[in-house]
Design a protein around this motif. Structure first.
Motif, PDB file in Angstrom:
ATOM      1  N   ILE A 301       0.860  -1.183   0.358  1.00 16.62           N
ATOM      2  CA  ILE A 301      -0.338   0.089   0.241  1.00 16.62           C
ATOM      3  C   ILE A 301       0.852   1.049  -0.040  1.00 16.62           C
ATOM      4  N   GLU A 302       0.639   2.466  -1.497  1.00 14.28           N
ATOM      5  CA  GLU A 302       1.773   3.171  -1.460  1.00 14.28           C
ATOM      6  C   GLU A 302       1.115   4.565  -0.944  1.00 14.28           C
ATOM      7  N   ASN A 303       2.168   5.090  -0.305  1.00 15.47           N
ATOM      8  CA  ASN A 303       2.183   6.666   0.313  1.00 15.47           C
ATOM      9  C   ASN A 303       0.604   7.187   0.858  1.00 15.47           C
ATOM     10  N   LEU A 304       0.414   5.983   2.265  1.00 15.78           N
ATOM     11  CA  LEU A 304      -0.195   5.886   2.897  1.00 15.78           C
ATOM     12  C   LEU A 304       0.266   6.761   4.562  1.00 15.78           C
ATOM     13  N   ARG A 305      -0.145   7.486   5.041  1.00 12.73           N
ATOM     14  CA  ARG A 305       0.470   7.709   6.144  1.00 12.73           C
ATOM     15  C   ARG A 305      -1.034   7.573   7.401  1.00 12.73           C
ATOM     16  N   PHE A 306      -0.815   7.210   9.046  1.00  9.37           N
ATOM     17  CA  PHE A 306      -1.186   7.256   9.844  1.00  9.37           C
ATOM     18  C   PHE A 306      -2.255   8.284  10.073  1.00  9.37           C
ATOM     19  N   HIS A 307      -1.710   9.434   9.647  1.00  9.65           N
ATOM     20  CA  HIS A 307      -1.938  11.054  10.346  1.00  9.65           C
ATOM     21  C   HIS A 307      -3.512  10.819   8.684  1.00  9.65           C
ATOM     22  N   ASP A 308      -3.683   9.841   7.663  1.00 16.03           N
ATOM     23  CA  ASP A 308      -4.528  10.201   6.581  1.00 16.03           C
ATOM     24  C   ASP A 308      -5.765   9.913   6.783  1.00 16.03           C
ATOM     25  N   LEU A 309      -5.764   8.713   8.652  1.00 18.28           N
ATOM     26  CA  LEU A 309      -6.652   8.313   8.250  1.00 18.28           C
ATOM     27  C   LEU A 309      -7.436   9.304   9.084  1.00 18.28           C
ATOM     28  N   ARG A 310      -7.244  10.405  10.000  1.00 14.53           N
ATOM     29  CA  ARG A 310      -8.016  11.431  10.184  1.00 14.53           C
ATOM     30  C   ARG A 310      -8.646  12.164   9.339  1.00 14.53           C
ATOM     31  N   HIS A 311      -7.760  12.189   7.782  1.00 12.63           N
ATOM     32  CA  HIS A 311      -8.211  12.657   6.843  1.00 12.63           C
ATOM     33  C   HIS A 311      -9.738  12.562   6.769  1.00 12.63           C
ATOM     34  N   GLU A 312      -9.321  10.706   6.301  1.00 12.02           N
ATOM     35  CA  GLU A 312     -10.243   9.740   6.049  1.00 12.02           C
ATOM     36  C   GLU A 312     -11.831  10.678   6.947  1.00 12.02           C
ATOM     37  N   GLY A 313     -12.156  10.374   7.937  1.00 15.60           N
ATOM     38  CA  GLY A 313     -12.668  10.446   8.860  1.00 15.60           C
ATOM     39  C   GLY A 313     -13.853  11.911   8.978  1.00 15.60           C
ATOM     40  N   VAL A 314     -12.867  12.693   8.748  1.00 16.41           N
ATOM     41  CA  VAL A 314     -13.419  14.444   8.882  1.00 16.41           C
ATOM     42  C   VAL A 314     -13.903  14.418   7.230  1.00 16.41           C
ATOM     43  N   SER A 315     -13.651  13.854   6.077  1.00 13.30           N
ATOM     44  CA  SER A 315     -13.955  14.029   4.833  1.00 13.30           C
ATOM     45  C   SER A 315     -15.701  12.579   5.847  1.00 13.30           C
ATOM     46  N   ARG A 316     -15.113  12.098   6.146  1.00 12.96           N
ATOM     47  CA  ARG A 316     -16.084  10.688   5.711  1.00 12.96           C
ATOM     48  C   ARG A 316     -17.589  11.939   6.643  1.00 12.96           C
ATOM     49  N   LEU A 317     -17.136  12.711   7.456  1.00 13.58           N
ATOM     50  CA  LEU A 317     -18.622  13.475   8.785  1.00 13.58           C
ATOM     51  C   LEU A 317     -19.020  13.850   7.750  1.00 13.58           C
ATOM     52  N   PHE A 318     -18.844  14.812   6.549  1.00 19.42           N
ATOM     53  CA  PHE A 318     -19.277  15.721   5.708  1.00 19.42           C
ATOM     54  C   PHE A 318     -20.259  14.711   5.022  1.00 19.42           C
ATOM     55  N   GLU A 319     -19.951  13.224   4.711  1.00 18.20           N
ATOM     56  CA  GLU A 319     -19.901  13.161   3.424  1.00 18.20           C
ATOM     57  C   GLU A 319     -21.346  13.214   4.317  1.00 18.20           C
ATOM     58  N   ILE A 320     -21.656  12.153   5.497  1.00 19.49           N
ATOM     59  CA  ILE A 320     -22.902  11.635   6.179  1.00 19.49           C
ATOM     60  C   ILE A 320     -23.773  12.946   6.490  1.00 19.49           C
ATOM     61  N   GLY A 321     -24.020  13.883   5.773  1.00 17.30           N
ATOM     62  CA  GLY A 321     -24.263  15.142   6.174  1.00 17.30           C
ATOM     63  C   GLY A 321     -24.234  16.563   7.087  1.00 17.30           C
ATOM     64  N   TYR A 322     -22.483  16.166   7.996  1.00 17.98           N
ATOM     65  CA  TYR A 322     -22.147  17.004   9.175  1.00 17.98           C
ATOM     66  C   TYR A 322     -22.712  18.518   8.428  1.00 17.98           C
ATOM     67  N   ARG A 346     -17.708  15.373  -3.699  1.00 20.28           N
ATOM     68  CA  ARG A 346     -18.564  14.585  -4.477  1.00 20.28           C
ATOM     69  C   ARG A 346     -19.548  13.810  -3.477  1.00 20.28           C
ATOM     70  N   GLN A 347     -18.489  13.124  -3.057  1.00 20.55           N
ATOM     71  CA  GLN A 347     -19.260  11.599  -2.824  1.00 20.55           C
ATOM     72  C   GLN A 347     -20.468  11.914  -1.352  1.00 20.55           C
ATOM     73  N   THR A 348     -21.431  11.045  -1.429  1.00 17.04           N
ATOM     74  CA  THR A 348     -22.518  11.314  -0.246  1.00 17.04           C
ATOM     75  C   THR A 348     -22.848   9.979   0.305  1.00 17.04           C
ATOM     76  N   GLY A 349     -22.745  10.606   1.418  1.00 15.30           N
ATOM     77  CA  GLY A 349     -23.050   8.412   2.338  1.00 15.30           C
ATOM     78  C   GLY A 349     -22.097   8.209   2.841  1.00 15.30           C
ATOM     79  N   ASP A 350     -22.545   7.763   3.694  1.00 18.23           N
ATOM     80  CA  ASP A 350     -21.415   6.478   4.199  1.00 18.23           C
ATOM     81  C   ASP A 350     -21.187   5.430   4.004  1.00 18.23           C
ATOM     82  N   LYS A 351     -19.509   5.036   3.338  1.00 20.14           N
ATOM     83  CA  LYS A 351     -19.000   4.253   2.934  1.00 20.14           C
ATOM     84  C   LYS A 351     -19.235   3.352   4.030  1.00 20.14           C
ATOM     85  N   PHE A 352     -18.630   3.435   5.423  1.00 20.63           N
ATOM     86  CA  PHE A 352     -18.407   2.747   6.365  1.00 20.63           C
ATOM     87  C   PHE A 352     -19.728   2.344   7.075  1.00 20.63           C
ATOM     88  N   ALA A 353     -20.541   2.236   6.399  1.00 21.95           N
ATOM     89  CA  ALA A 353     -22.073   1.309   7.384  1.00 21.95           C
ATOM     90  C   ALA A 353     -22.158   0.649   6.861  1.00 21.95           C
TER      91      ALA A 353
END
Length: 391
Positions: A301-322, A346-353
């Motif tokens: 898995i290339e170019n993935l850092r642990f801190h990118d998980l925070r970016h994923e989490g914040v993005s998810r909040l907006f995708e689910i309507g926060y 652009r993406q909406t909805g919770d991909k982790f649902a």
């Protein structure tokens, strides 16, 4: 014990910098520096000064004032800053300041350092292969020493020289602002990581349960160091929030304790954690970082850092309507401006649902284990099967 360092002048000639440091009870109580044309002269001066300073009462009778301050180098100022700092200095800042002492500028007398010397240091640091963003971080941490040295210890470090140098370094392209990363892990990459770490947790029960840590980092949007500092006493289960201690921010980190909302998936992970220590995740940041890095390399898995998980989490909040205030209440962002870049996703909805790992990271039942599917082409989904007890 004295040291002698060979220095090259701008005209190409050589000079010898003699340094003396006297330590008592683990702290440096006196430093002295002089530059000589010959190495033999520098050695003779060190020998004489060390004998003088070893005499009873010599240190107590040393002159205080301009004569003494004139002997202080930037390296001395850095040491003084580290020793006298009442608040803990972060690991990154401590490493940066230590690294700066390896450059020629650290051996230069404070009174002699001007903006040109600082710019030259920035150029020298850039030649080591680091990015302009890293050079900017070095100058930022060094500027803290310049800011404190004069008012606190009367050291002749010119704060204006540092400000001018930072302006020049930016104009010359030696420094740049850090770029926003937009790397987000895919579900397939997360499934690979989760399966890898669950398998490791089964084989080595004493290892860090990284599959839980990864899921919590995403759903809580917490940084790595923040995760390891959270205690059970910091949890407000009824209010669905947690006290994040020493939260990172540009102005003040130590003592910046902030209550942050806990989304339901994050709280469920906490409730599944055993209470073996005061911390909910009683693991070191080094262990988490090393495990994550090794796993991404092993899995390709290339170019993935642990801190990118925070970016994923914040993005998810907006995708689910926060909205911005609601997301900030979770992430802890003090400035809503920094969250604006997440609002145009652009993406909406919770991909982790329907993420099948949700059950694994939120259950205490040790019989629940993940099994890799045998069906070809289904690597992005892992089915949960209970492990039956024998007998």
């Amino acid at each position: 014990m004295g040291t002698i360092i060979k220095r090259k002048r701008k005209d190409g000639s050589a000079a010898w910098l003699a340094q003396i440091a006297v330590r008592r009870a683990g702290k440096t109580v006196w430093r002295e520096n002089r530059t000589f044309e010959l190495r033999s002269t520098a050695a003779a001066w060190i020998e004489k000064r060390e004998k003088d300073l070893a005499k009873p009462g010599a240190l107590e009778n040393l002159p205080i004032g301009e004569t003494r301050r004139r002997e202080v180098t930037l390296g001395d100022a850095i040491d003084k800053y580290v020793e006298d700092s009442a608040k803990a200095i972060g690991r990154t800042k401590a490493q940066v300041l230590k690294s700066i002492k390896e450059f020629d500028i650290a051996n230069k007398l404070c009174a002699q350092i001007d903006s040109a010397d600082i710019v030259a240091f920035a150029q020298e640091k850039l030649k080591t292969g680091v990015s302009p963003q890293t050079v900017a971080n070095y100058l930022s941490h060094l500027s803290a020493v310049f800011t404190v040295a004069g008012p606190a210890w009367n050291y002749p470090l010119d704060e204006r020289a540092m400000r001018n140098a930072m302006i020049v370094a930016k104009k010359l392209g030696l420094t740049q602002k850090s770029r926003h990363r937009d790397r987000r892990p895919t579900l397939d990459e997360l499934d690979q990581l989760m399966a890898h770490f669950l398998d490791r947790s089964i084989r080595r029960p004493s290892s860090v349960p990284m599959h839980r840590v990864i899921a919590f980092a995403i759903f809580s949007t917490r940084r790595q160091e923040e995760i390891t500092r959270i205690t059970w006493a910091d949890l407000d289960k009824d209010g669905k929030r947690v006290l994040v201690r020493d939260m990172k921010n540009p102005g003040e980190k130590i003592g910046n304790d902030v209550w942050c909302d806990l989304p339901d998936p994050a709280l469920a992970i906490i409730e599944a954690m055993p209470k073996h220590a005061s911390q909910i995740f009683p693991y070191s940041t080094d262990a988490i970082s090393a495990a994550f890095t090794r796993a991404t390399q092993l899995l390709g898995i290339e170019n993935l850092r642990f801190h990118d998980l925070r970016h994923e989490g914040v993005s998810r909040l907006f995708e689910i309507g926060y909205n911005v205030p609601h997301a900030a209440a979770v992430s802890g962002h003090r400035s809503w401006t920094s969250l604006k870049r997440y609002t145009h996703l652009r993406q909406t909805g919770d991909k982790f649902a329907d993420w099948t790992w949700n059950a694994e990271v939120t259950t205490r039942d040790p019989r629940q284990r993940m099994r890799r599917p045998s069906r070809p082409g289904s690597a992005t989904r892992i089915r949960i099967k209970p492990v039956r007890r024998s007998g």
